[in-house]
Scaffold this motif. Structure first.
Motif, PDB file in Angstrom:
ATOM      1  N   SER A  87       0.906  -1.228   0.041  1.00 45.49           N
ATOM      2  CA  SER A  87       0.104  -0.024  -0.044  1.00 45.49           C
ATOM      3  C   SER A  87       0.940   1.016   0.046  1.00 45.49           C
ATOM      4  O   SER A  87       0.536   2.284  -0.569  1.00 45.49           O
ATOM      5  CB  SER A  87      -0.758  -0.141   1.076  1.00 45.49           C
ATOM      6  OG  SER A  87      -0.219   0.187   2.447  1.00 45.49           O
ATOM      7  N   PHE A  88       2.062   1.043   0.610  1.00 46.40           N
ATOM      8  CA  PHE A  88       2.938   2.431   0.706  1.00 46.40           C
ATOM      9  C   PHE A  88       3.621   2.708  -0.676  1.00 46.40           C
ATOM     10  O   PHE A  88       3.591   3.530  -1.350  1.00 46.40           O
ATOM     11  CB  PHE A  88       3.874   2.198   1.650  1.00 46.40           C
ATOM     12  CG  PHE A  88       5.149   3.243   1.580  1.00 46.40           C
ATOM     13  CD1 PHE A  88       4.781   4.359   1.933  1.00 46.40           C
ATOM     14  CD2 PHE A  88       6.404   2.460   0.991  1.00 46.40           C
ATOM     15  CE1 PHE A  88       5.958   5.384   1.809  1.00 46.40           C
ATOM     16  CE2 PHE A  88       7.380   3.936   1.004  1.00 46.40           C
ATOM     17  CZ  PHE A  88       7.231   4.874   1.296  1.00 46.40           C
ATOM     18  N   CYS A  89       3.990   1.489  -1.232  1.00 47.21           N
ATOM     19  CA  CYS A  89       4.532   1.483  -2.690  1.00 47.21           C
ATOM     20  C   CYS A  89       3.570   2.175  -3.709  1.00 47.21           C
ATOM     21  O   CYS A  89       3.957   3.138  -4.319  1.00 47.21           O
ATOM     22  CB  CYS A  89       4.860  -0.041  -3.055  1.00 47.21           C
ATOM     23  SG  CYS A  89       6.111  -0.927  -2.308  1.00 47.21           S
ATOM     24  N   PHE A  90       2.302   1.776  -3.587  1.00 46.92           N
ATOM     25  CA  PHE A  90       1.277   2.312  -4.498  1.00 46.92           C
ATOM     26  C   PHE A  90       1.086   3.768  -4.005  1.00 46.92           C
ATOM     27  O   PHE A  90       0.716   4.612  -5.068  1.00 46.92           O
ATOM     28  CB  PHE A  90       0.116   1.835  -4.770  1.00 46.92           C
ATOM     29  CG  PHE A  90      -0.087   0.432  -5.439  1.00 46.92           C
ATOM     30  CD1 PHE A  90      -0.790   0.444  -6.633  1.00 46.92           C
ATOM     31  CD2 PHE A  90       0.917  -0.658  -5.289  1.00 46.92           C
ATOM     32  CE1 PHE A  90      -0.963  -0.716  -7.354  1.00 46.92           C
ATOM     33  CE2 PHE A  90       0.709  -1.767  -6.062  1.00 46.92           C
ATOM     34  CZ  PHE A  90       0.159  -1.607  -7.176  1.00 46.92           C
ATOM     35  N   ALA A  91       1.248   4.082  -2.835  1.00 47.74           N
ATOM     36  CA  ALA A  91       0.540   5.423  -2.441  1.00 47.74           C
ATOM     37  C   ALA A  91       1.933   6.405  -2.821  1.00 47.74           C
ATOM     38  O   ALA A  91       1.737   7.838  -2.967  1.00 47.74           O
ATOM     39  CB  ALA A  91       0.352   5.569  -1.066  1.00 47.74           C
ATOM     40  N   THR A  92       3.119   6.030  -2.915  1.00 44.58           N
ATOM     41  CA  THR A  92       4.263   6.712  -3.153  1.00 44.58           C
ATOM     42  C   THR A  92       4.472   7.726  -4.281  1.00 44.58           C
ATOM     43  O   THR A  92       4.530   9.017  -4.479  1.00 44.58           O
ATOM     44  CB  THR A  92       5.225   5.915  -3.155  1.00 44.58           C
ATOM     45  OG1 THR A  92       5.779   5.297  -1.676  1.00 44.58           O
ATOM     46  CG2 THR A  92       6.675   6.922  -3.188  1.00 44.58           C
ATOM     47  N   GLY A  93       3.805   6.867  -5.576  1.00 45.33           N
ATOM     48  CA  GLY A  93       3.630   7.826  -6.756  1.00 45.33           C
ATOM     49  C   GLY A  93       2.760   9.127  -6.544  1.00 45.33           C
ATOM     50  O   GLY A  93       3.276   9.935  -6.849  1.00 45.33           O
ATOM     51  N   PRO A  94       1.587   8.917  -6.217  1.00 47.69           N
ATOM     52  CA  PRO A  94       0.652  10.226  -6.327  1.00 47.69           C
ATOM     53  C   PRO A  94       1.191  11.198  -5.033  1.00 47.69           C
ATOM     54  O   PRO A  94       0.888  12.456  -5.306  1.00 47.69           O
ATOM     55  CB  PRO A  94      -0.810   9.624  -5.660  1.00 47.69           C
ATOM     56  CG  PRO A  94      -0.374   8.131  -5.169  1.00 47.69           C
ATOM     57  CD  PRO A  94       0.877   7.668  -6.022  1.00 47.69           C
ATOM     58  N   ILE A  95       1.933  10.616  -3.886  1.00 48.29           N
ATOM     59  CA  ILE A  95       2.312  11.648  -3.062  1.00 48.29           C
ATOM     60  C   ILE A  95       3.531  12.383  -3.679  1.00 48.29           C
ATOM     61  O   ILE A  95       3.489  13.868  -3.461  1.00 48.29           O
ATOM     62  CB  ILE A  95       2.858  10.795  -1.777  1.00 48.29           C
ATOM     63  CG1 ILE A  95       1.722  10.071  -0.870  1.00 48.29           C
ATOM     64  CG2 ILE A  95       3.848  11.610  -0.915  1.00 48.29           C
ATOM     65  CD1 ILE A  95       2.205   9.498   0.103  1.00 48.29           C
ATOM     66  N   LEU A  96       4.380  11.670  -4.236  1.00 49.98           N
ATOM     67  CA  LEU A  96       5.566  12.614  -4.916  1.00 49.98           C
ATOM     68  C   LEU A  96       5.117  13.239  -6.074  1.00 49.98           C
ATOM     69  O   LEU A  96       5.891  14.271  -6.403  1.00 49.98           O
ATOM     70  CB  LEU A  96       6.702  11.710  -5.165  1.00 49.98           C
ATOM     71  CG  LEU A  96       7.245  11.139  -3.881  1.00 49.98           C
ATOM     72  CD1 LEU A  96       8.483   9.910  -4.546  1.00 49.98           C
ATOM     73  CD2 LEU A  96       7.961  11.927  -3.195  1.00 49.98           C
ATOM     74  N   ALA A  97       3.984  12.952  -6.683  1.00 44.71           N
ATOM     75  CA  ALA A  97       3.691  13.508  -7.930  1.00 44.71           C
ATOM     76  C   ALA A  97       2.624  14.868  -7.545  1.00 44.71           C
ATOM     77  O   ALA A  97       2.114  15.851  -8.175  1.00 44.71           O
ATOM     78  CB  ALA A  97       2.896  12.883  -8.931  1.00 44.71           C
ATOM     79  N   GLY A  98       2.370  15.039  -6.228  1.00 46.49           N
ATOM     80  CA  GLY A  98       1.535  16.128  -5.532  1.00 46.49           C
ATOM     81  C   GLY A  98       0.025  15.880  -5.631  1.00 46.49           C
ATOM     82  O   GLY A  98      -0.618  16.533  -5.573  1.00 46.49           O
ATOM     83  N   GLU A  99      -0.203  14.651  -6.097  1.00 37.91           N
ATOM     84  CA  GLU A  99      -1.703  14.243  -6.198  1.00 37.91           C
ATOM     85  C   GLU A  99      -2.129  13.662  -5.019  1.00 37.91           C
ATOM     86  O   GLU A  99      -2.478  12.697  -4.775  1.00 37.91           O
ATOM     87  CB  GLU A  99      -1.740  13.163  -7.392  1.00 37.91           C
ATOM     88  CG  GLU A  99      -1.435  13.832  -8.732  1.00 37.91           C
ATOM     89  CD  GLU A  99      -2.183  14.726  -9.350  1.00 37.91           C
ATOM     90  OE1 GLU A  99      -3.409  14.884  -9.022  1.00 37.91           O
ATOM     91  OE2 GLU A  99      -1.807  15.143 -10.589  1.00 37.91           O
ATOM     92  N   PHE A 100      -2.199  14.388  -3.917  1.00 32.31           N
ATOM     93  CA  PHE A 100      -2.697  13.965  -2.527  1.00 32.31           C
ATOM     94  C   PHE A 100      -3.810  13.199  -2.393  1.00 32.31           C
ATOM     95  O   PHE A 100      -4.083  12.329  -1.683  1.00 32.31           O
ATOM     96  CB  PHE A 100      -2.338  15.125  -1.424  1.00 32.31           C
ATOM     97  CG  PHE A 100      -1.012  15.752  -1.571  1.00 32.31           C
ATOM     98  CD1 PHE A 100       0.359  15.017  -1.731  1.00 32.31           C
ATOM     99  CD2 PHE A 100      -0.841  17.115  -1.736  1.00 32.31           C
ATOM    100  CE1 PHE A 100       1.627  15.739  -1.602  1.00 32.31           C
ATOM    101  CE2 PHE A 100       0.235  17.842  -1.796  1.00 32.31           C
ATOM    102  CZ  PHE A 100       1.756  17.108  -1.754  1.00 32.31           C
ATOM    103  N   ASP A 101      -4.733  13.646  -3.093  1.00 30.08           N
ATOM    104  CA  ASP A 101      -6.100  13.251  -3.202  1.00 30.08           C
ATOM    105  C   ASP A 101      -6.190  11.712  -3.684  1.00 30.08           C
ATOM    106  O   ASP A 101      -7.104  11.082  -3.264  1.00 30.08           O
ATOM    107  CB  ASP A 101      -7.173  14.088  -3.877  1.00 30.08           C
ATOM    108  CG  ASP A 101      -6.758  14.321  -5.494  1.00 30.08           C
ATOM    109  OD1 ASP A 101      -5.581  14.230  -5.736  1.00 30.08           O
ATOM    110  OD2 ASP A 101      -7.708  14.107  -6.017  1.00 30.08           O
ATOM    111  N   LEU A 102      -5.230  11.413  -4.494  1.00 32.30           N
ATOM    112  CA  LEU A 102      -5.165   9.960  -4.957  1.00 32.30           C
ATOM    113  C   LEU A 102      -4.455   9.012  -3.895  1.00 32.30           C
ATOM    114  O   LEU A 102      -4.606   7.759  -3.988  1.00 32.30           O
ATOM    115  CB  LEU A 102      -4.414   9.803  -6.442  1.00 32.30           C
ATOM    116  CG  LEU A 102      -5.352  10.645  -7.465  1.00 32.30           C
ATOM    117  CD1 LEU A 102      -4.498  10.443  -8.674  1.00 32.30           C
ATOM    118  CD2 LEU A 102      -6.875   9.976  -7.598  1.00 32.30           C
ATOM    119  N   ALA A 103      -3.611   9.655  -3.212  1.00 31.81           N
ATOM    120  CA  ALA A 103      -2.870   8.706  -2.233  1.00 31.81           C
ATOM    121  C   ALA A 103      -3.492   7.341  -1.418  1.00 31.81           C
ATOM    122  O   ALA A 103      -3.104   6.411  -1.628  1.00 31.81           O
ATOM    123  CB  ALA A 103      -1.901   9.536  -0.956  1.00 31.81           C
TER     124      ALA A 103
END
Length: 286
Positions: free
Chosen positions: A183-199
């Motif tokens: 779950s962390f692996c998948f959430a890392t992308g949107p977090i680093l992309a600034g797409e926080f609502d998708l995390a």
């Protein structure tokens, strides 16, 4: 954003540089515990979790320099969990990644400390991330939550061993023990992309992937090839481990896994995670 700083590496290039950075991170072994840590981390593995972070970030055009620290941290923590999982008091596994397990080589006491050390080192590495403050804070929050959930999952695994948990309880254990780190692996992308609502949505998708991954592991434990898996097969039955296969049987478990995989792939297509989908489909063929 400078286009040259976007993800421009192939999977092979990413893995090559990742291994170099991993070796650099583990280059100082000043005592037996650090030697044990290095032995376990540098034993060749699939590096699936770092690859998932890279793939998700690739799909979301995250700069490569932001990928390394969470990718290294997740592999360090995952390796730590394997060291502890292999101990005689838990799974008593003599092999890991085709080589003698850490406790077999260094002893139980050193292996326990090596696992602890890698968990702590994972947080040290993540703290060096060059991500901007809000992204870094979210990375820490998701990583802390995920790693704690791994502990809960391991505890449930121990608690359920030799017992008769129902399907829902076993699936919850899978979601914690295996799904949490994914779950962390998948959430890392949107977090680093600034797409926080998708995390959080990506986090749930990673958890579902983790449940499927654990199901596959259970199936391979029943009918897999030890030489290909790099660890003993048949251990779940021998140790009285709670598994979906034990509850549903092999064939129904395969059907369950296939349905879960299709559901995950559908979500990947919905979010246009092309690289992640390719990685998952390649994994499913192995």
């Amino acid at each position: 954003m400078n286009p040259k700083k976007k993800m421009r590496k192939t999977e092979t290039e990413f893995l090559k540089e990742f291994e170099e950075l991993l070796r650099e991170e583990m280059k100082e072994a000043r005592c037996k515990v650090e030697q044990a840590m290095t032995y376990s981390v540098l034993t060749p593995g699939k590096r699936l979790r770092p690859l998932l972070i890279w793939s998700t970030c690739n799909d979301l055009n995250v700069p490569i320099e932001l990928v390394w620290h969470p990718a290294l941290a997740v592999e360090l923590f995952h390796t730590a969990s394997l060291i502890h999982d292999d101990l005689p008091q838990i799974d008593d596994s003599p092999l890991r990644r085709g080589k003698p397990s850490c406790h077999v080589v260094f002893g139980n006491d050193t292996a326990i400390l090596a696992g602890d050390g890698l968990m702590l080192k994972a947080f040290c590495v993540l703290s060096d991330s060059p991500a901007e403050p809000k992204k870094k804070e979210m990375l820490f929050r998701y990583f802390s939550r995920s790693t704690y959930r791994v502990l809960v999952g391991e505890a449930l695994d121990v608690e359920y061993t030799g017992a008769s948990p129902n399907l829902g309880e076993v699936l919850r254990m899978y979601a914690e023990k295996t799904g949490a780190l994914f779950s962390f692996c998948f959430a890392t992308g949107p977090i680093l992309a600034g797409e926080f609502d998708l995390a959080e949505r990506f986090s749930k998708l990673g958890e579902a992937f983790g449940i499927w991954f654990q199901l596959q592991d259970d199936i391979k434990d029943v009918c897999g090839d030890e030489s290909k898996l790099g660890k003993p097969v048949g251990r779940d039955v021998a140790l009285g481990k709670p598994t979906v296969v034990k509850i549903l049987g092999l064939e129904r478990s395969k059907v369950f896994a296939d349905k879960l995989l299709k559901s995950v792939v559908h979500q990947l297509e919905r979010f246009e995670l092309v690289n992640v989908r390719r990685l998952l489909e390649d994994l499913a063929k192995r």
